[in-house]
Write a protein that holds these residues in place. Structure first.
Motif, short mmCIF file in Angstrom:
data_model
loop_
_atom_site.label_atom_id
_atom_site.label_comp_id
_atom_site.label_asym_id
_atom_site.label_seq_id
_atom_site.Cartn_x
_atom_site.Cartn_y
_atom_site.Cartn_z
N SER A 29 0.81 -1.23 0.00
CA SER A 29 0.00 0.00 0.00
C SER A 29 0.85 1.27 0.00
O SER A 29 0.36 2.34 -0.35
CB SER A 29 -0.97 0.00 1.18
OG SER A 29 -0.26 -0.26 2.35
N GLN A 30 2.14 1.13 0.34
CA GLN A 30 3.02 2.31 0.31
C GLN A 30 3.21 2.84 -1.11
O GLN A 30 3.71 3.95 -1.30
CB GLN A 30 4.37 2.01 0.98
CG GLN A 30 5.30 1.08 0.24
CD GLN A 30 5.06 -0.39 0.56
OE1 GLN A 30 3.94 -0.79 0.87
NE2 GLN A 30 6.08 -1.22 0.46
N LEU A 31 2.83 2.02 -2.14
CA LEU A 31 2.99 2.48 -3.53
C LEU A 31 1.86 3.40 -4.00
O LEU A 31 1.97 4.04 -5.05
CB LEU A 31 3.06 1.28 -4.49
CG LEU A 31 4.25 0.33 -4.34
CD1 LEU A 31 4.16 -0.78 -5.40
CD2 LEU A 31 5.58 1.08 -4.50
N LEU A 32 0.78 3.49 -3.23
CA LEU A 32 -0.38 4.25 -3.69
C LEU A 32 -0.05 5.72 -3.94
O LEU A 32 -0.46 6.31 -4.94
CB LEU A 32 -1.54 4.14 -2.69
CG LEU A 32 -2.21 2.75 -2.61
CD1 LEU A 32 -3.24 2.71 -1.49
CD2 LEU A 32 -2.86 2.39 -3.94
N LYS A 33 0.73 6.31 -3.01
CA LYS A 33 1.06 7.74 -3.14
C LYS A 33 1.84 7.98 -4.45
O LYS A 33 1.53 8.90 -5.21
CB LYS A 33 1.90 8.16 -1.92
CG LYS A 33 2.07 9.63 -1.76
CD LYS A 33 2.60 9.95 -0.34
CE LYS A 33 2.92 11.42 -0.21
NZ LYS A 33 4.21 11.77 -0.82
N GLY A 34 2.81 7.12 -4.70
CA GLY A 34 3.63 7.26 -5.91
C GLY A 34 2.82 7.05 -7.18
O GLY A 34 3.00 7.75 -8.18
N LEU A 35 1.88 6.07 -7.14
CA LEU A 35 1.03 5.84 -8.31
C LEU A 35 0.22 7.09 -8.64
O LEU A 35 0.07 7.46 -9.80
CB LEU A 35 0.08 4.65 -8.05
CG LEU A 35 0.71 3.27 -8.16
CD1 LEU A 35 -0.22 2.21 -7.54
CD2 LEU A 35 1.00 2.91 -9.61
N ALA A 36 -0.28 7.75 -7.58
CA ALA A 36 -1.03 8.99 -7.82
C ALA A 36 -0.09 10.07 -8.38
O ALA A 36 -0.46 10.79 -9.32
CB ALA A 36 -1.66 9.47 -6.51
N GLU A 37 1.12 10.14 -7.84
CA GLU A 37 2.06 11.19 -8.29
C GLU A 37 2.47 11.03 -9.75
O GLU A 37 2.68 12.01 -10.45
CB GLU A 37 3.29 11.21 -7.38
CG GLU A 37 3.00 11.90 -6.06
CD GLU A 37 4.09 11.68 -5.01
OE1 GLU A 37 3.86 12.09 -3.86
OE2 GLU A 37 5.15 11.08 -5.33
N ILE A 38 2.59 9.78 -10.21
CA ILE A 38 2.96 9.60 -11.63
C ILE A 38 1.73 9.71 -12.56
O ILE A 38 1.84 9.54 -13.76
CB ILE A 38 3.72 8.27 -11.90
CG1 ILE A 38 2.86 7.05 -11.54
CG2 ILE A 38 5.06 8.24 -11.19
CD1 ILE A 38 3.43 5.73 -12.00
N GLY A 39 0.59 9.96 -11.97
CA GLY A 39 -0.62 10.18 -12.78
C GLY A 39 -1.28 8.91 -13.24
O GLY A 39 -1.97 8.91 -14.27
N ALA A 40 -1.10 7.82 -12.48
CA ALA A 40 -1.65 6.52 -12.92
C ALA A 40 -3.13 6.36 -12.60
O ALA A 40 -3.75 5.42 -13.08
CB ALA A 40 -0.86 5.38 -12.27
#
Ligand SMILES: Cc1cc2nc3c(=O)[nH]c(=O)nc-3n(C[C@H](O)[C@H](O)[C@H](O)COP(=O)(O)OP(=O)(O)OC[C@H]3O[C@@H](n4cnc5c(N)ncnc54)[C@H](O)[C@@H]3O)c2cc1C
Length: 216
Positions: A29-40
């Motif tokens: 779940s720590q990947l969620l923030k990064g996924l949002a940041e890359i516009g996914a």
């Protein structure tokens, strides 16, 4: 540019940890923030609702690069964009678009999509999940299974038959009484993806949560 930025993120953030999470059958779940940041999350949704307003070629490239890292992580992103944000954008009211889409794009809210039922997978027309009109709200009963993101989703776009037999879409929020999301364990594939059920036991869903512009 889009391909290389997503590829870089996958190499740096996803690839080094994904085998461990797949082995543990745990969603990182720590990947969620990064996924949002890359516009996914919802890249094709217009900018005014928090998306990037990209075309479907760009969207496909983003998903292809995520898929290269892990199919389960791509599932989380494509469910959020195509199966949660898109129906709200395409079939929702302006109030629903403004309320949910920017938060879904930023990952502040995560969503899931409930179509498949235990006895009606390939044939969703046979669904038995249903809503009954109860004045200012609907009463929702039924169950969905094999639902990506359900164990942690804040909202669910749920498909249910109304009293006239038409399939309608509703936005169900975690915390509504009678709504539970049991996790599905022991998958042999997509192991780093969180999968579960959606169970509705006389859930009161306010009428403003019905997607007004779709009835099949
Ligand atoms: C990891 C995972 C995540 C998922 N995420 C979601 C989600 O987020 N939201 C959601 O709503 N659903 C989700 N699904 C459900 C998925 O869409 C269904 O599994 C799919 O629709 C098939 O339904 P079923 O599993 O009940 O298979 P069945 O419908 O029981 O089919 C079993 C087999 O029979 C074949 N078959 C079925 N009917 C016919 C026919 N008439 N003629 C010939 N062959 C037929 C099928 O091709 C298949 O090989 C997910 C599934 C998985 C495994």
């Amino acid at each position: 540019m889009i391909r290389s930025s997503v590829r870089d993120w996958v190499k740096k953030e996803l690839s080094p940890i994904i085998e461990e999470y797949a082995q543990k059958a745990e969603f990182p779940s720590q990947l969620l923030k990064g996924l949002a940041e890359i516009g996914a999350f919802g890249p094709t949704i217009p900018v005014e609702y928090g998306g990037a307003g990209l075309d479907y070629t760009a969207y496909g490239i983003i998903m292809q690069e995520l898929e290269r890292g892990d199919s389960g992580i791509r599932s989380t992103a494509s469910v959020q964009g195509s199966l949660v944000m898109y129906p709200i954008y395409a079939y929702g009211s302006e109030e629903q678009r403004k309320k949910y889409l920017p938060k879904l794009a930023s990952g502040e809210l995560m969503g899931c999509f409930g179509l498949t039922e235990p006895d009606h997978g390939s044939n969703p027309g046979g669904m038995t999940t249903n809503i009954k009109d109860a004045g200012d709200h609907y009463i929702l009963n039924g169950a969905k299974m094999w639902i990506s993101n359900s164990p942690f989703a804040d909202i669910a776009v749920v498909w249910a038959k109304d009293e006239a037999g038409k399939i309608r879409g509703l936005i169900v929020e975690r915390g509504m009484e009678g709504f539970t999301t049991p996790t599905t364990h022991n998958k042999w594939s997509l192991r780093a993806s969180a999968t579960g059920e959606l169970v509705f036991d006389h859930v009161k869903v306010p009428k403003e949560n019905l997607l007004p512009n779709v009835a099949v």
